[in-house]
Design a protein around this motif. Structure first.
Motif, PDB file in Angstrom:
ATOM      1  N   ALA A  11      60.960  58.508  49.460  1.00 26.30           N
ATOM      2  CA  ALA A  11      61.522  59.415  50.473  1.00 26.30           C
ATOM      3  C   ALA A  11      61.549  60.844  49.960  1.00 26.30           C
ATOM      4  CB  ALA A  11      62.931  58.960  50.852  1.00 26.30           C
ATOM      5  N   ALA A  12      61.829  61.006  48.673  1.00 26.44           N
ATOM      6  CA  ALA A  12      61.817  62.344  48.073  1.00 26.44           C
ATOM      7  C   ALA A  12      60.418  62.939  48.135  1.00 26.44           C
ATOM      8  CB  ALA A  12      62.301  62.278  46.627  1.00 26.44           C
ATOM      9  N   LEU A  13      59.406  62.105  47.884  1.00 29.95           N
ATOM     10  CA  LEU A  13      58.020  62.562  47.952  1.00 29.95           C
ATOM     11  C   LEU A  13      57.667  63.036  49.361  1.00 29.95           C
ATOM     12  CD1 LEU A  13      55.117  62.900  46.950  1.00 29.95           C
ATOM     13  CD2 LEU A  13      54.793  60.433  47.283  1.00 29.95           C
ATOM     14  N   VAL A  14      58.085  62.289  50.364  1.00 32.24           N
ATOM     15  CA  VAL A  14      57.810  62.671  51.755  1.00 32.24           C
ATOM     16  C   VAL A  14      58.419  64.027  52.067  1.00 32.24           C
ATOM     17  CG1 VAL A  14      58.260  62.092  54.172  1.00 32.24           C
ATOM     18  CG2 VAL A  14      57.552  60.302  52.568  1.00 32.24           C
ATOM     19  N   MET A  15      59.631  64.252  51.600  1.00 34.41           N
ATOM     20  CA  MET A  15      60.288  65.533  51.840  1.00 34.41           C
ATOM     21  C   MET A  15      59.502  66.685  51.210  1.00 34.41           C
ATOM     22  SD  MET A  15      64.097  66.787  50.697  1.00 34.41           S
ATOM     23  CE  MET A  15      64.578  68.505  50.870  1.00 34.41           C
ATOM     24  N   VAL A  16      59.084  66.509  49.956  1.00 37.73           N
ATOM     25  CA  VAL A  16      58.333  67.572  49.277  1.00 37.73           C
ATOM     26  C   VAL A  16      56.989  67.798  49.965  1.00 37.73           C
ATOM     27  CG1 VAL A  16      57.346  68.324  47.091  1.00 37.73           C
ATOM     28  CG2 VAL A  16      59.494  67.076  47.094  1.00 37.73           C
ATOM     29  N   GLN A  17      56.356  66.743  50.424  1.00 38.04           N
ATOM     30  CA  GLN A  17      55.081  66.891  51.141  1.00 38.04           C
ATOM     31  C   GLN A  17      55.255  67.744  52.391  1.00 38.04           C
ATOM     32  OE1 GLN A  17      54.192  62.632  51.419  1.00 38.04           O
ATOM     33  NE2 GLN A  17      52.294  62.958  50.260  1.00 38.04           N
ATOM     34  N   ARG A  18      56.342  67.526  53.099  1.00 38.36           N
ATOM     35  CA  ARG A  18      56.588  68.291  54.330  1.00 38.36           C
ATOM     36  C   ARG A  18      56.864  69.760  54.019  1.00 38.36           C
ATOM     37  NH1 ARG A  18      60.837  64.677  57.666  1.00 38.36           N
ATOM     38  NH2 ARG A  18      60.479  66.275  59.262  1.00 38.36           N
ATOM     39  N   LEU A  19      57.567  70.008  52.938  1.00 40.17           N
ATOM     40  CA  LEU A  19      57.851  71.389  52.558  1.00 40.17           C
ATOM     41  C   LEU A  19      56.602  72.099  52.044  1.00 40.17           C
ATOM     42  CD1 LEU A  19      61.253  70.830  50.712  1.00 40.17           C
ATOM     43  CD2 LEU A  19      60.939  72.047  52.875  1.00 40.17           C
ATOM     44  N   THR A  20      55.778  71.377  51.299  1.00 39.96           N
ATOM     45  CA  THR A  20      54.593  71.970  50.688  1.00 39.96           C
ATOM     46  C   THR A  20      53.558  72.382  51.732  1.00 39.96           C
ATOM     47  OG1 THR A  20      54.948  70.605  48.723  1.00 39.96           O
ATOM     48  CG2 THR A  20      52.786  71.591  48.949  1.00 39.96           C
ATOM     49  N   GLN A  21      53.539  71.704  52.881  1.00 41.56           N
ATOM     50  CA  GLN A  21      52.592  72.040  53.936  1.00 41.56           C
ATOM     51  C   GLN A  21      52.704  73.512  54.354  1.00 41.56           C
ATOM     52  OE1 GLN A  21      53.415  69.223  57.042  1.00 41.56           O
ATOM     53  NE2 GLN A  21      52.349  67.537  56.017  1.00 41.56           N
ATOM     54  N   GLU A  22      53.896  74.076  54.184  1.00 45.36           N
ATOM     55  CA  GLU A  22      54.121  75.461  54.599  1.00 45.36           C
ATOM     56  C   GLU A  22      53.748  76.462  53.501  1.00 45.36           C
ATOM     57  OE1 GLU A  22      58.145  75.730  56.122  1.00 45.36           O
ATOM     58  OE2 GLU A  22      58.002  73.650  56.808  1.00 45.36           O
ATOM     59  N   TYR A  23      53.455  75.965  52.288  1.00 42.21           N
ATOM     60  CA  TYR A  23      53.118  76.844  51.155  1.00 42.21           C
ATOM     61  C   TYR A  23      51.890  76.299  50.423  1.00 42.21           C
ATOM     62  CZ  TYR A  23      57.900  78.453  52.025  1.00 42.21           C
ATOM     63  OH  TYR A  23      59.043  78.943  52.606  1.00 42.21           O
ATOM     64  N   PRO A  24      50.750  76.174  51.117  1.00 40.17           N
ATOM     65  CA  PRO A  24      49.578  75.532  50.505  1.00 40.17           C
ATOM     66  C   PRO A  24      48.993  76.297  49.325  1.00 40.17           C
ATOM     67  CG  PRO A  24      48.984  76.578  52.580  1.00 40.17           C
ATOM     68  CD  PRO A  24      50.473  76.631  52.487  1.00 40.17           C
ATOM     69  N   GLN A  25      49.264  77.605  49.222  1.00 40.60           N
ATOM     70  CA  GLN A  25      48.696  78.409  48.140  1.00 40.60           C
ATOM     71  C   GLN A  25      49.718  78.748  47.055  1.00 40.60           C
ATOM     72  OE1 GLN A  25      45.346  78.973  48.080  1.00 40.60           O
ATOM     73  NE2 GLN A  25      45.441  77.630  49.882  1.00 40.60           N
ATOM     74  N   LEU A  26      50.851  78.083  47.064  1.00 40.53           N
ATOM     75  CA  LEU A  26      51.890  78.352  46.070  1.00 40.53           C
ATOM     76  C   LEU A  26      51.787  77.315  44.948  1.00 40.53           C
ATOM     77  CD1 LEU A  26      54.353  80.242  45.541  1.00 40.53           C
ATOM     78  CD2 LEU A  26      55.778  78.451  46.554  1.00 40.53           C
ATOM     79  N   PRO A  27      51.444  77.729  43.723  1.00 35.93           N
ATOM     80  CA  PRO A  27      51.256  76.743  42.643  1.00 35.93           C
ATOM     81  C   PRO A  27      52.505  75.930  42.341  1.00 35.93           C
ATOM     82  CG  PRO A  27      51.221  78.998  41.783  1.00 35.93           C
ATOM     83  CD  PRO A  27      51.151  79.107  43.271  1.00 35.93           C
ATOM     84  N   GLN A  28      53.685  76.550  42.439  1.00 38.41           N
ATOM     85  CA  GLN A  28      54.916  75.809  42.155  1.00 38.41           C
ATOM     86  C   GLN A  28      55.166  74.710  43.185  1.00 38.41           C
ATOM     87  OE1 GLN A  28      54.573  79.094  42.222  1.00 38.41           O
ATOM     88  NE2 GLN A  28      55.645  80.067  40.509  1.00 38.41           N
ATOM     89  N   ALA A  29      54.729  74.946  44.413  1.00 34.15           N
ATOM     90  CA  ALA A  29      54.865  73.913  45.438  1.00 34.15           C
ATOM     91  C   ALA A  29      53.974  72.722  45.097  1.00 34.15           C
ATOM     92  CB  ALA A  29      54.506  74.487  46.804  1.00 34.15           C
ATOM     93  N   ARG A  30      52.757  73.002  44.632  1.00 33.05           N
ATOM     94  CA  ARG A  30      51.842  71.936  44.231  1.00 33.05           C
ATOM     95  C   ARG A  30      52.380  71.183  43.017  1.00 33.05           C
ATOM     96  NH1 ARG A  30      49.067  70.529  48.492  1.00 33.05           N
ATOM     97  NH2 ARG A  30      48.340  72.375  49.620  1.00 33.05           N
ATOM     98  N   TYR A  31      52.987  71.926  42.100  1.00 29.99           N
ATOM     99  CA  TYR A  31      53.583  71.302  40.914  1.00 29.99           C
ATOM    100  C   TYR A  31      54.714  70.358  41.338  1.00 29.99           C
ATOM    101  CZ  TYR A  31      55.722  70.840  36.282  1.00 29.99           C
ATOM    102  OH  TYR A  31      56.247  70.342  35.107  1.00 29.99           O
ATOM    103  N   ALA A  32      55.581  70.847  42.233  1.00 32.48           N
ATOM    104  CA  ALA A  32      56.697  70.020  42.701  1.00 32.48           C
ATOM    105  C   ALA A  32      56.192  68.760  43.386  1.00 32.48           C
ATOM    106  CB  ALA A  32      57.586  70.827  43.643  1.00 32.48           C
ATOM    107  N   LEU A  33      55.118  68.907  44.149  1.00 34.61           N
ATOM    108  CA  LEU A  33      54.547  67.741  44.830  1.00 34.61           C
ATOM    109  C   LEU A  33      53.946  66.769  43.817  1.00 34.61           C
ATOM    110  CD1 LEU A  33      53.846  66.225  47.353  1.00 34.61           C
ATOM    111  CD2 LEU A  33      51.915  67.763  47.723  1.00 34.61           C
ATOM    112  N   ALA A  34      53.280  67.302  42.798  1.00 37.76           N
ATOM    113  CA  ALA A  34      52.716  66.443  41.752  1.00 37.76           C
ATOM    114  C   ALA A  34      53.811  65.673  41.027  1.00 37.76           C
ATOM    115  CB  ALA A  34      51.917  67.285  40.760  1.00 37.76           C
ATOM    116  N   GLN A  35      54.899  66.343  40.708  1.00 37.35           N
ATOM    117  CA  GLN A  35      56.001  65.688  40.007  1.00 37.35           C
ATOM    118  C   GLN A  35      56.653  64.623  40.881  1.00 37.35           C
ATOM    119  OE1 GLN A  35      57.292  66.499  36.524  1.00 37.35           O
ATOM    120  NE2 GLN A  35      57.642  64.385  37.157  1.00 37.35           N
ATOM    121  N   ALA A  36      56.849  64.950  42.167  1.00 35.11           N
ATOM    122  CA  ALA A  36      57.438  63.972  43.088  1.00 35.11           C
ATOM    123  C   ALA A  36      56.520  62.759  43.234  1.00 35.11           C
ATOM    124  CB  ALA A  36      57.690  64.622  44.446  1.00 35.11           C
TER     125      ALA A  36
END
Length: 296
Positions: free
Chosen positions: A163-188
């Motif tokens: 469920a945590a992963l799903v949340m991060v995926q939804r947030l990351t969709q709005e910041y596709p070019q932000l490396p920290q967002a990709r990092y957070a998604l990778a960690q999740a």
């Protein structure tokens, strides 16, 4: 009359904020509009009940009394204190409800928004947390990247990793070019045992920010379980060091993987390179000495 600010100094507990604002936020925020209300007998009684209960060590009663008082008065100062005490008393639901009142009565401040978002995430109430977290990230401006890293740390203790992963995926969709967002998604994804997704996302983070030590270290960590030895991780760390030879943390990780792979001579060489920068570091000195002894 409105309550004087000093009335809400809570002497029974440590005076500490629920959560600090991200570094990008201004140190001072606009003063909230405080309600004008009479100090009725009921309000005074509940306030004294909360204070006395706390000073006598009954933080549960104090938290509940302050939570009720926050709902009754709709005063952001009381709501903030109610949130802090409920957190201290480990009363999650009361803390969330008080933080909600705090945010509603001080909507322009990031502190209650951060508190409410963090409490909902910590409680695993991801659907409820999503709009508040989205709002918090949007308000961070240039600090959005740090906001994702902070979210990443909060989610580390989440029980429902999927469920945590799903949340991060939804947030990351709005910041596709932000490396920290990709990092957070990778960690999740890694936390949810989605290794291939984690590798895909951490590599995308590195495409966006090639000189990011933390990203290559996470990739190496993900690569290690996939091989009987550390070959894949070693190759990745080696390529990175060829391009960024002054990366101390990556070189240290590289040396440790060499040790784990029983390549002691190469490991000693890497630790010796680190001695120039870590001459007083006991771990590096000990590693060189131990490897020298192993090779003698």
């Amino acid at each position: 009359t409105g309550f004087p600010p000093c009335a809400f100094r809570f002497s029974g507990l440590p005076a500490r904020p629920v959560a600090e604002p991200p570094p990008s936020l201004p140190a001072r925020e606009p003063e909230p509009e405080l309600p004008i209300q009479e100090l009725s007998d009921t309000v005074l009684y509940e306030f004294l009940l909360a204070e006395i209960a706390a000073q006598r060590g009954n933080v549960g009663l104090a938290a509940q009394a302050y939570a009720d008082l926050a709902k009754r008065t709709r005063d952001p100062r009381i709501a903030r204190r109610a949130t802090e005490i409920a957190v201290f008393a480990r009363m999650g639901n009361a803390a969330i409800e008080s933080a909600r009142v705090w945010h509603e009565t001080e909507p322009k401040s990031q502190r209650p928004l951060q508190a409410l978002s963090g409490l909902l995430v910590s409680a695993g109430r991801f659907d409820e947390a999503l709009p508040y977290t989205r709002k918090l990230l949007a308000a961070a401006g240039r600090g959005t990247g740090e906001g994702f890293m902070q979210l990443n740390r909060t989610l580390a203790s989440a029980k429902d990793k999927s469920a945590a992963l799903v949340m991060v995926q939804r947030l990351t969709q709005e910041y596709p070019q932000l490396p920290q967002a990709r990092y957070a998604l990778a960690q999740a994804a890694a936390n949810a045992d989605q290794r291939e997704l984690a590798l895909e996302e951490i590599r995308r983070a590195q495409e966006l920010k090639p000189d990011w030590d933390a990203a290559v270290l996470l990739e190496a960590q993900l690569l290690q379980p996939g091989s009987s030895s550390g070959t894949a991780a070693l190759e990745r760390l080696s390529r990175y060091l060829q391009r960024y030879p002054n990366s101390r943390e990556v070189r240290l990780a590289y040396a440790r993987v060499l040790v784990a792979d029983r390549r002691y001579a190469e490991a000693r060489s890497e630790f010796q390179k680190l001695l120039a920068d870590f001459s007083a570091n006991t771990e590096v000195i000990y590693a060189v000495a131990l490897l020298s002894l192993q090779l003698s």
